[in-house]
Design an enzyme around this catalytic site. Structure first.
Site, PDB file in Angstrom:
ATOM      1  N   ASN A  46     -22.899  -0.496   0.443  1.00  0.00           N
ATOM      2  CA  ASN A  46     -22.352  -0.995  -0.475  1.00  0.00           C
ATOM      3  C   ASN A  46     -22.220  -2.422   0.137  1.00  0.00           C
ATOM      4  OD1 ASN A  46     -21.926   0.743  -2.837  1.00  0.00           O
ATOM      5  ND2 ASN A  46     -20.151   1.301  -2.042  1.00  0.00           N
TER       6      ASN A  46
ATOM      7  N   CYS B 222     -27.714   6.532  -4.621  1.00  0.00           N
ATOM      8  CA  CYS B 222     -26.058   6.158  -4.320  1.00  0.00           C
ATOM      9  C   CYS B 222     -25.144   7.689  -5.368  1.00  0.00           C
ATOM     10  CB  CYS B 222     -25.029   4.965  -5.671  1.00  0.00           C
ATOM     11  SG  CYS B 222     -23.212   5.052  -6.650  1.00  0.00           S
ATOM     12  N   HIS B 223     -24.208   8.494  -5.144  1.00  0.00           N
ATOM     13  CA  HIS B 223     -23.551   9.751  -5.972  1.00  0.00           C
ATOM     14  C   HIS B 223     -23.450   9.288  -6.862  1.00  0.00           C
ATOM     15  CE1 HIS B 223     -21.698   9.212  -2.456  1.00  0.00           C
ATOM     16  NE2 HIS B 223     -20.576   8.202  -3.441  1.00  0.00           N
TER      17      HIS B 223
ATOM     18  N   HIS C 260     -23.197   1.682 -10.724  1.00  0.00           N
ATOM     19  CA  HIS C 260     -21.653   1.864 -11.252  1.00  0.00           C
ATOM     20  C   HIS C 260     -21.425   1.575 -12.248  1.00  0.00           C
ATOM     21  CE1 HIS C 260     -20.366   1.697  -6.748  1.00  0.00           C
ATOM     22  NE2 HIS C 260     -20.914   2.431  -6.614  1.00  0.00           N
TER      23      HIS C 260
ATOM     24  N   TYR D 186     -14.555  -3.459 -13.008  1.00  0.00           N
ATOM     25  CA  TYR D 186     -15.580  -4.492 -13.014  1.00  0.00           C
ATOM     26  C   TYR D 186     -16.067  -5.085 -14.233  1.00  0.00           C
ATOM     27  CZ  TYR D 186     -17.562  -1.738  -9.200  1.00  0.00           C
ATOM     28  OH  TYR D 186     -17.517  -0.452  -8.333  1.00  0.00           O
TER      29      TYR D 186
END
Length: 488
Positions: free
Chosen positions: A149, A170-171, A201, A258
């Site tokens: 990241n 990413c997971h 994300h 975010y």
């Protein structure tokens, strides 16, 4: 098959071990070489000891090397995997603590928001160094797999400026799908068919089917609200689901920072988060978790080494993308996943230059993205706010333009909801000065930033955040682990 994989930041011991065992679950890969590299000789030797033990216990011909010379590790590699954290926990602490002085409460702070943007400024020059080494030393056509990241910024820089074949991994999608399968009562994840699209994300489950039956918003909301655990841990995600009509891949804590609506007032934060684990919204939660994990590993290393004697079990192969991508590229066995790549029209209502996360298929011919995806307007609007910040942040990191950096931070949704322009300008000065050793591109700007700080009249506050937990000692962690084991 015989080829070389370089892992940069291999001192991230637990994650490196997972990637290693996943890759060796592919029968054709037993003869490959893993070249580990890290700045920390100490961590390198620990992870090499663990991987050597795995190789020995499983009677494999796999070769494992370790070196602090990154170029040596990359030389001749077909695949290069990055899981670096530039500046380590020391710089990461600044990413959390300095913004708190200006009222910005982050749970993770490693993707956007003030912490994530500065993290990108540290990472991107190093990512571009990796790319230079790959172009000069790796096998022709080598692929760069970025796990570090801020995912979108790192991948954006590697593709646009590093000129290397790059995919970001990413997971978050997998973890979100596991939650949905559980609340819907699926017997296994294979019963759930889903399409996620957006940006890292901020990826959205835009299509859901359980055993071929379409799942709508109302059914999904009811299922989450009826779940005894997720109804408490994912309150913010459920609220977003109700308003947007689709579920977000990202954890409650990540998602909260975010969006400009849930963390801007201290008295509101605790309504939306859950303190049962760091990932649900705790102030500086991932910093605390990372600190505890590092301390725990150092103390419990003999136990980690002993566990490496267990045989590799392909049935326990994780859902991390890396091993499946390599298997598909090398054997032609098709793999479907969600990947971070340059948009180029894949998502119709996001900019072509953005790094998006969306479905794709991998085979011998590479990663082939499913094009023509249109995400809901509200999701696109939310993604756009972050994309604009990411674009400015990447360009600032490459050029060393501190004014553009400040504008990027100012346009971050949460920062803009909390701080004034004067506060943002001072905060960025303070962060750049504190992290100067990891920000060579801003060396020319540091003296003026110091002078402005010395003469500033902007007030700050000493604040631990709205929902802070202290770092637990090894003794406390050991006691909690024993209590959990006894309870089971």
């Amino acid at each position: 098959m015989s080829f070389k994989i370089a892992i940069i930041g291999a001192g991230s011991v637990g994650f490196t071990k997972k990637l290693f065992t996943d890759i060796l679950c592919v029968p054709e890969f037993k003869d490959i070489e893993f070249a580990l590299t890290d700045l920390s000789e100490h961590n390198l030797q620990m992870i090499k000891a663990i991987l050597d033990k795995i190789v020995e216990s499983n009677k494999l011909p796999t070769k494992v090397t370790a070196t602090t010379d990154r170029r040596e590790a990359i030389s001749g590699a077909r695949y290069i995997i990055s899981c670096v954290r530039v500046g380590g926990l020391e710089a990461y602490a600044d990413d959390i603590h300095i913004p708190l002085k200006y009222g910005i409460d982050q749970c993770v702070g490693d993707t956007i928001c003030a912490g994530g943007i500065l993290y990108g400024q540290r990472n991107i020059p190093v990512i571009l160094d990796f790319c230079k080494d790959i172009r000069e030393l790796a096998e022709p056509g080598a692929k760069f797999l970025n796990y570090a990241n801020p995912m979108a910024m790192n991948t954006w820089a590697a593709i646009e400026y590093g000129k290397v074949d790059t995919v970001g991994l990413c997971h978050g999608v997998q973890h979100g799908a596991e939650q949905i399968a559980e609340v819907l009562g699926a017997k296994s994840l294979s019963e759930l068919d889903y399409i996620c699209s957006g940006i890292n994300h901020q990826t959205w489950f835009v299509d859901l089917k359980l055993n071929g039956r379409k799942i709508g918003k109302d059914e999904l909301v009811a299922a989450f609200e009826a779940h005894s655990v997720f109804s408490q841990q994912e309150k913010l995600r459920i609220d977003v689901l109700k308003r947007f009509g689709v579920y977000s891949t990202e954890s409650n804590g990540h998602l909260s920072e975010y969006l400009p609506w849930y963390r801007k007032r201290p008295e509101e934060i605790t309504k939306w988060i859950d303190m049962s684990d760091w990932i649900h919204g705790e102030t500086g939660g991932y910093l605390r978790h990372s600190t505890e994990t590092r301390n725990w590993f150092e103390t419990e290393f003999p136990q980690f080494l002993a566990s490496a004697e267990k045989p590799i079990d392909p049935a326990k192969r994780s859902n991390e993308h890396a091993s499946h991508i390599l298997e598909a590229l090398e054997t032609g066995r098709v793999y479907r996943g969600h990947f971070n790549v340059k948009n180029n029209g894949v998502i119709t209502n996001l900019p072509s230059d953005a790094i998006i996360e969306s479905p794709g298929f991998v085979d011998r011919f590479g990663i082939n993205m499913v094009s023509g995806v249109t995400i809901p307007e509200a999701c696109a609007a939310t993604c756009m706010a972050s994309i604009n910040v990411q674009r400015m942040s990447v360009h600032a990191a490459v050029t060393g333009d501190i004014d553009l950096l400040k504008l990027a931070v100012l346009h971050d949704p949460l920062v803009g909801a909390v701080s004034t322009p004067e506060e943002v300008w001072q905060m960025v000065d303070e962060m750049v000065v504190a992290q100067a050793r990891w920000l060579p591109q801003y060396a020319h700007a540091v003296p003026a930033a110091k002078e402005r700080l010395a003469n500033s009249k902007v007030k700050t506050k000493e604040w631990a955040g709205a929902a802070r937990r202290n770092v637990r000692s090894i003794e406390e962690l050991r006691a909690e682990k024993a209590a959990l084991k006894q309870a089971v």
